[in-house]
Scaffold this active site. Sequence first.
Site, PDB file in Angstrom:
ATOM      1  N   GLU A  54      22.657 -27.093  38.844  1.00 30.84           N
ATOM      2  CA  GLU A  54      23.992 -26.960  38.256  1.00 30.84           C
ATOM      3  C   GLU A  54      24.390 -25.488  38.336  1.00 30.84           C
ATOM      4  O   GLU A  54      23.664 -24.624  37.853  1.00 30.84           O
ATOM      5  CB  GLU A  54      24.009 -27.369  36.784  1.00 30.84           C
ATOM      6  CG  GLU A  54      23.811 -28.831  36.500  1.00 30.84           C
ATOM      7  CD  GLU A  54      23.870 -29.112  35.004  1.00 30.84           C
ATOM      8  OE1 GLU A  54      24.387 -28.248  34.256  1.00 30.84           O
ATOM      9  OE2 GLU A  54      23.405 -30.168  34.582  1.00 30.84           O
ATOM     10  N   ASP A  65      28.945 -23.332  25.153  1.00 24.72           N
ATOM     11  CA  ASP A  65      27.830 -22.471  25.545  1.00 24.72           C
ATOM     12  C   ASP A  65      27.319 -21.636  24.378  1.00 24.72           C
ATOM     13  O   ASP A  65      28.090 -21.072  23.606  1.00 24.72           O
ATOM     14  CB  ASP A  65      28.249 -21.538  26.686  1.00 24.72           C
ATOM     15  CG  ASP A  65      28.567 -22.302  27.952  1.00 24.72           C
ATOM     16  OD1 ASP A  65      27.999 -23.392  28.124  1.00 24.72           O
ATOM     17  OD2 ASP A  65      29.376 -21.821  28.754  1.00 24.72           O
TER      18      ASP A  65
END
Length: 263
Positions: A54, A65
């Site tokens: 990824e 995140d």
Amino acid sequence: MTAVVQSKSAAAIDAAAAEGRAAFIGYLPAGYPDKETSIQAAIALIENGADILEVGIPYSDPVMDGPVIQQATTEVLARGFRISEVFEIVRAVTEATGAAVLVMTYYNLIDRMGADEFARRLAEAGGAGAITPDLIPDEAEDWLAATDKYGLDRIFLSAPTSAPERAQMVAESSRGFVYGVSIMGVTGTRDSVSDLAEQVVVASKAAGARRVCVGLGVSARSHVEEIGSYADGVIVGTALVAALRDGGPDAVGELARQLSGKS
């Protein structure tokens, strides 16, 4: 008659299953700490056991995140990162390894370029497809059309809070695998795997998903083994980004060996 799309990520997951294991999926931010080093780290990750890569596109407001990935992407953006670098990285890694390379991105970056243009450039670079964490299938008409046109995988997320109807829509709309979110919150390493992880896999499979891979919080070989007992793939991000930060591509390769059980 609609052509059958051959999913690169599904093929990688199925190849791992044929070896009696779950696929190991590794995440790294595009261009961190610089473009060439990020390419070297990605190749090291794949050569040391990752089945799928990824590549995260740096974003100024990464709501999912955690601090490690936020810091990395902030540094990349500060040096003047451009989206075109992502396609260059995908091409370089794909040509060097032949691996399935997915882009992970918030959807407005795709929308800003145009779904068709983004999909075309990703396909031309050899990319397998994209994970879009903030896009839901019922708002993805343009992206569904573009990924069909260019034969790309499209991965949507299913969470512990997803209703059965939502889980079914995600299963039907995804190509490659469903991304099972094991915890509610931001990314980051944790000492143990949430009990909700297995529930997400079971619910997604019941909704029709053929392959479900689990991420958020995975940082140790014991996590990989635990999740791999019920999921089709195990996704690792923050731990790999921290290894890259602290020790460069060699440290990424070493951690990949440990996580994949190849060391």
